[in-house]
Design an enzyme around this catalytic site. Structure first.
Site, PDB file in Angstrom:
ATOM      1  CG  HIS A  94      -0.434   0.309   2.510  1.00  0.00           C
ATOM      2  ND1 HIS A  94      -0.170  -0.650   3.455  1.00  0.00           N
ATOM      3  CD2 HIS A  94      -0.107   1.486   3.077  1.00  0.00           C
ATOM      4  CE1 HIS A  94       0.298  -0.079   4.548  1.00  0.00           C
ATOM      5  NE2 HIS A  94       0.352   1.225   4.342  1.00  0.00           N
ATOM      6  CG  ASP A 125      -0.105  -3.996   2.716  1.00  0.00           C
ATOM      7  OD1 ASP A 125       0.459  -3.445   1.749  1.00  0.00           O
ATOM      8  OD2 ASP A 125      -0.649  -3.359   3.636  1.00  0.00           O
ATOM      9  CB  SER A 208       3.001   1.821   6.183  1.00  0.00           C
ATOM     10  OG  SER A 208       1.821   1.959   6.909  1.00  0.00           O
TER      11      SER A 208
END
Length: 356
Positions: A94, A125, A208
């Site tokens: 992402h 992911d 992230s």
């Protein structure tokens, strides 16, 4: 949904060390003004324990932070971890989104490097990008064995939260083995990921793809998302973050680097396209099979388009997310009982799961 499954979007032990020191100091017997009785040993033990812990923190940060980078896509900002000395960097899918080229800033330089996407795997992911030119001194991180991660273990999260590069937060491992479903809105991939590491270390936007690190300087996970608190609207729940375990990260990254794609996902699948259905009260009531992959697990078990799946094993299925979570707990080749209704009649069949 049980406590081990969490839907999400995107205490230091110093006191214990001090306590132990105090108890040891007070264990000696005898009369007179001994060091234990007048508190001299206890007072000395407190700063010694604190200094030892601080030294551990400083060493880990010095060793690992140079391996954590900031990744700038066209519209998104995230973090990444240097995977090898050839310039491969692992991050979240992402973070890269639909982009193919990126700007990367390393911890020891403000000069932007350019990088190109190798492959993104939204189902887990994860993604790998590669620096177009490997700068001098680039240092690869060391990845640990996530199966040995224990609840209560001290961890540090390293990344670029809110664009603040080379930031470090600390916490503990709060739980292991969590199955977490990302939202597909707000930049998430919609993936359901098993065996995630839950941590109290702050995970903020931009973290992230960074590194969750133990005090031995090993990356035990890739911070990916924070839980959302419904009472806060779109806000995150403080102190509840999740990281993809290092074992899955290395499994996926190694395949991408070697083959340019994921050839062995380890993720169980029924081999169907499906959608959530609701009952007369507009409550989610099962998953309707829209399409069955020829030769897939469901096809071999006799499941057909139009069937409504209501249970996998002993787990009730009401939505696509609950089906994904149930399958995340299984492995390809496992045999599970799948309950479904067809024309109002309930049936149960044993399905040997395929691979996603």
């Amino acid at each position: 949904m049980d406590a081990s499954r969490t839907r999400a979007r995107l205490c230091l032990p110093l006191a214990a060390l001090v306590c132990s020191a105090s108890l040891i100091a007070g264990c000696s017997s005898g009369s007179g003004s001994s060091p234990a009785q007048d508190g001299t040993t206890t007072q000395a033990a407190v700063p010694a324990a604190a200094n030892d812990l601080q030294d551990d923190y400083l060493k880990v940060i010095k060793d690992v932070l140079p391996s954590v980078v900031q990744i700038q896509a066209r519209t998104d900002l995230g973090s990444g971890v240097v995977y090898d000395d050839k310039g491969h960097i692992v991050t979240n899918a992402h973070v890269v989104g639909d982009e193919k080229t990126f700007k990367v800033t390393t911890a020891n330089s403000e000069d932007e490097q350019t990088a190109t996407l190798v492959y993104a795997y939204p189902e887990q992911d994860l993604a790998v990008i590669k620096l177009d030119k490997v700068p001098d001194g680039l240092k690869a991180a060391s990845f640990g064995d996530s199966s040995k991660v224990e609840v209560g273990q001290i961890v540090l999260a390293m990344g670029s939260p809110l664009g603040l590069s080379s930031s470090v937060t600390q916490g503990i491992v709060s739980a292991t083995g969590r199955t977490v479903s990302e939202g597909s809105s707000g930049g998430g991939t919609g993936a359901t990921i098993a065996n995630m590491v839950q941590t109290s270390a702050a995970i903020n936007p931009g973290n992230s793809g960074g590194a969750l690190v133990d005090l031995d300087g090993r990356v035990i996970g890739i911070p990916t998302l924070a839980a959302t608190d419904p009472t806060l609207g779109a806000g995150t729940a403080p102190g509840i973050g999740f990281a993809i375990p290092a074992s899955m990260v290395t499994k996926v990254a190694d395949q991408i680097i070697k083959d340019g794609r994921v050839t062995d996902s380890g993720r169980a699948a029924l081999g169907i396209t499906a959608r959530t259905v609701v009952d007369d009260d507009y409550q989610a009531a099962g998953v309707a099979v829209v399409e069955v992959k020829s030769g897939g697990a469901a096809d071999k078990a006799g499941i057909e388009p139009g069937d409504i799946i209501t249970k996998v094993g002993d787990t009730g299925i009401t939505t696509i997310t609950s089906l994904s979570e149930a399958l995340a707990a299984e492995k390809p080749g496992d045999k599970v009982a799948v309950t479904y209704t067809r024309a109002g009649t309930e049936k149960t069949v044993d399905v040997t799961l395929g691979e996603q």
